[in-house]
Design an enzyme around this catalytic site. Structure first.
Site, PDB file in Angstrom:
ATOM      1  N   GLU A  59      42.124  34.377  36.614  1.00  0.00           N
ATOM      2  CA  GLU A  59      42.991  33.772  37.634  1.00  0.00           C
ATOM      3  C   GLU A  59      44.479  34.070  37.420  1.00  0.00           C
ATOM      4  O   GLU A  59      45.272  33.168  37.121  1.00  0.00           O
ATOM      5  CB  GLU A  59      42.716  32.260  37.722  1.00  0.00           C
ATOM      6  CG  GLU A  59      41.271  31.997  38.133  1.00  0.00           C
ATOM      7  CD  GLU A  59      40.916  30.517  38.230  1.00  0.00           C
ATOM      8  OE1 GLU A  59      41.680  29.666  37.737  1.00  0.00           O
ATOM      9  OE2 GLU A  59      39.848  30.217  38.805  1.00  0.00           O
ATOM     10  N   GLU A 103      32.837  34.423  38.410  1.00  0.00           N
ATOM     11  CA  GLU A 103      32.824  32.969  38.189  1.00  0.00           C
ATOM     12  C   GLU A 103      32.564  32.234  39.488  1.00  0.00           C
ATOM     13  O   GLU A 103      33.134  32.556  40.529  1.00  0.00           O
ATOM     14  CB  GLU A 103      34.150  32.493  37.595  1.00  0.00           C
ATOM     15  CG  GLU A 103      34.150  30.990  37.280  1.00  0.00           C
ATOM     16  CD  GLU A 103      35.493  30.500  36.784  1.00  0.00           C
ATOM     17  OE1 GLU A 103      36.128  31.203  35.984  1.00  0.00           O
ATOM     18  OE2 GLU A 103      35.928  29.412  37.219  1.00  0.00           O
TER      19      GLU A 103
END
Length: 496
Positions: free
Chosen positions: A215, A317
């Protein structure tokens, strides 16, 4: 003369009957449903007035599958250590055994993440040469879980690692959360990746590859994070990480860029694959699903594939986040009662992307949607969490396919576990996604031809009624019905 005509007519009728007779398709049908099936082998099917058609075209080939699986986190590993040996073995066999979900592609974290017991780094002291590098923090829980899983897996699995942040001393804000890697530490951070591979190798664990940063756009400054722009990440990979791994004899390791939500995918692949020089060290791109509870973003996935058709595109994810697990209530996982972070926190213009949803629907829809849009690997988040949705040092509660109550030594395989197994167990690494045509748009379908020649067809019916369809492969046909709120995997064996 009349007798001859009558005989000819009889022969014609028999010939037409033979021509119209269907050749039965040999197939095994496994179903998981709200009505109670759990990878159940079905032998009887409902007879319905309306029968749609699903046609498999094995000659129309798309991406080659890298694998399916979940993530080894300190939280999951710690919980396994709190259980009895029997229950620990049951869970690991269920995930990695050939008779279980048979996971083939897995992720883990470098340094701590939100699903750790606390914040830690393998290099807590400032030192550009990383002389004190040590993975001792992983020795109690994380490494033993990975090694036991490896011992159970008959085919092995690919393992890639993701950092949430560099140690604070390498960053401009000197903090675990947010901030950027200081340019003077780019070479040191690249060395960190190389030393991690060596440290895990010493523990008997081979690393297949990395994502550069979990991220990189940040996570609202809540837990471990480190920010990059697309061009900053490309610079780090092309000028530091790639050359460092090559120099250390680790050039075969996969490097996956980006590693966040799909709505921003274009700008990242544009940077990574701008030209031959920038593309050199990127083996592919990693993505997450948190931009929406239902939207797959097919246009972005297609764009990423077309930008770099020979590169990997891996969903790295996904989880039902911002929810405390519901314990031993299978029906909840089939109902549109769950929310996610965006239900409360998304900007007003994006709230339509985050309605309440059924967790099983979200998993099944997303995986099938990804398979039909060039994604070659799909990795779930935590494999095991407790009844609170942790442990998690930030109290960022989530749901995992397997929930445990360590105080009572009890385990619960949620319907999400079986949903994952419909793909991971039956679509194996090296399988090729193949063409599918269907006449009922309410059914979601994906198919893949395995290396052994078998064909796996996954069908999802999120509707409220049982559906029937003719499954066609070449000249062969099999009529099958699928229950309401159900997912099926249909295995067509290879021709002898």
């Amino acid at each position: 003369m009349k007798l001859l005509k009558f005989g000819f007519f009889c022969l014609l009728v028999v010939a037409m009957s033979c021509k119209e007779e269907k050749i039965e398709l040999n197939a095994d049908v496994y179903e998981t449903s709200e009505s109670g099936n759990k990878l159940t082998l079905l032998n009887e099917f409902a007879s319905l007035d309306y029968v749609s058609t699903i046609t498999i075209n094995p000659n129309k080939k798309f991406q080659t599958i890298t694998g399916f699986g979940g993530a080894f986190t300190e939280s999951s590993a710690y919980l396994l250590n709190q259980l009895s040996k029997k229950n620990r073995d049951t869970i690991l066999q269920a995930y990695f055994g050939k008779d279980g979900a048979h996971y083939s592609l897995c992720r883990t974290h470098m340094n701590s993440c939100d699903f750790s017991l606390g914040q830690y780094s393998y290099t807590p002291k400032e030192d550009k040469e990383l002389k004190d590098f040590s993975v001792k923090e992983d020795l109690d829980d994380l490494i033993p879980m990975i090694k036991e899983a490896s011992a159970i897996s008959s085919d092995g699995f690919k393992l890639f690692a993701s950092p949430w942040t560099a140690p604070p001393w390498m960053k401009d804000n000197k903090d675990w959360v947010g901030g950027k890697l200081l340019p003077e530490y780019y070479p040191t951070w690249a060395l960190f990746f190389s030393k991690y591979v060596d440290a895990y190798k010493e523990q008997g664990i081979d690393i297949w590859g990395f994502t550069v940063e979990n991220e990189p756009l940040g996570n609202g400054n809540n837990w471990e994070s480190m920010h990059y722009t697309p061009d900053e990440m490309t610079d780090f990979v092309v000028n530091h990480l790639g050359p460092r791994l090559n120099e250390d004899g680790k050039g075969a390791l996969k490097i996956l860029g980006y590693d966040q939500n799909r709505e921003h995918l274009r700008e990242w692949v544009d940077s990574q694959f701008k030209n031959e020089e920038t593309s050199k060290y990127f083996d592919g791109t990693a993505i997450h699903w948190y931009a929406s509870t239902f939207h797959v973003f097919p246009e972005e996935l297609q764009y990423a594939h077309n930008k770099a058709p020979d590169k990997l595109l891996i969903q790295s994810e996904a989880c039902v986040d911002a929810e405390v697990p519901v314990w031993k209530d299978d029906s909840w996982y089939w109902k549109k009662e769950a929310t996610d972070w965006g239900f409360t926190w998304a900007p007003e213009e994006d709230k339509h992307l985050h309605p309440k949803y059924a967790p099983v629907n979200r998993y099944a829809r997303d995986i099938i949607g990804c398979l039909n849009n060039w994604v070659d690997g799909w990795v779930d988040w935590n494999m095991v969490l407790d009844i609170k949705g942790g442990p998690n040092w930030f109290e960022n509660w989530c749901i995992a396919p397997v929930i445990v109550d360590p105080d009572k030594d009890e385990i619960y395989f949620t319907p999400l576990y079986y949903t994952m197994a419909h793909f991971s167990k039956y679509i194996r690494p090296g399988a090729e996604v193949v063409g599918v045509d269907k006449t009922d748009d309410s059914l979601m379908v994906a198919a893949a031809k395995n290396p052994d020649g078998s064909v796996a067809v996954v069908v999802f019916n999120e509707g409220n009624e049982t559906k029937a369809f003719d499954l066609k492969l070449g000249e062969e046909t099999r009529q099958i019905s699928i229950n309401a709120h159900a997912i099926q995997t249909i295995i067509i064996p290879a021709k002898a």
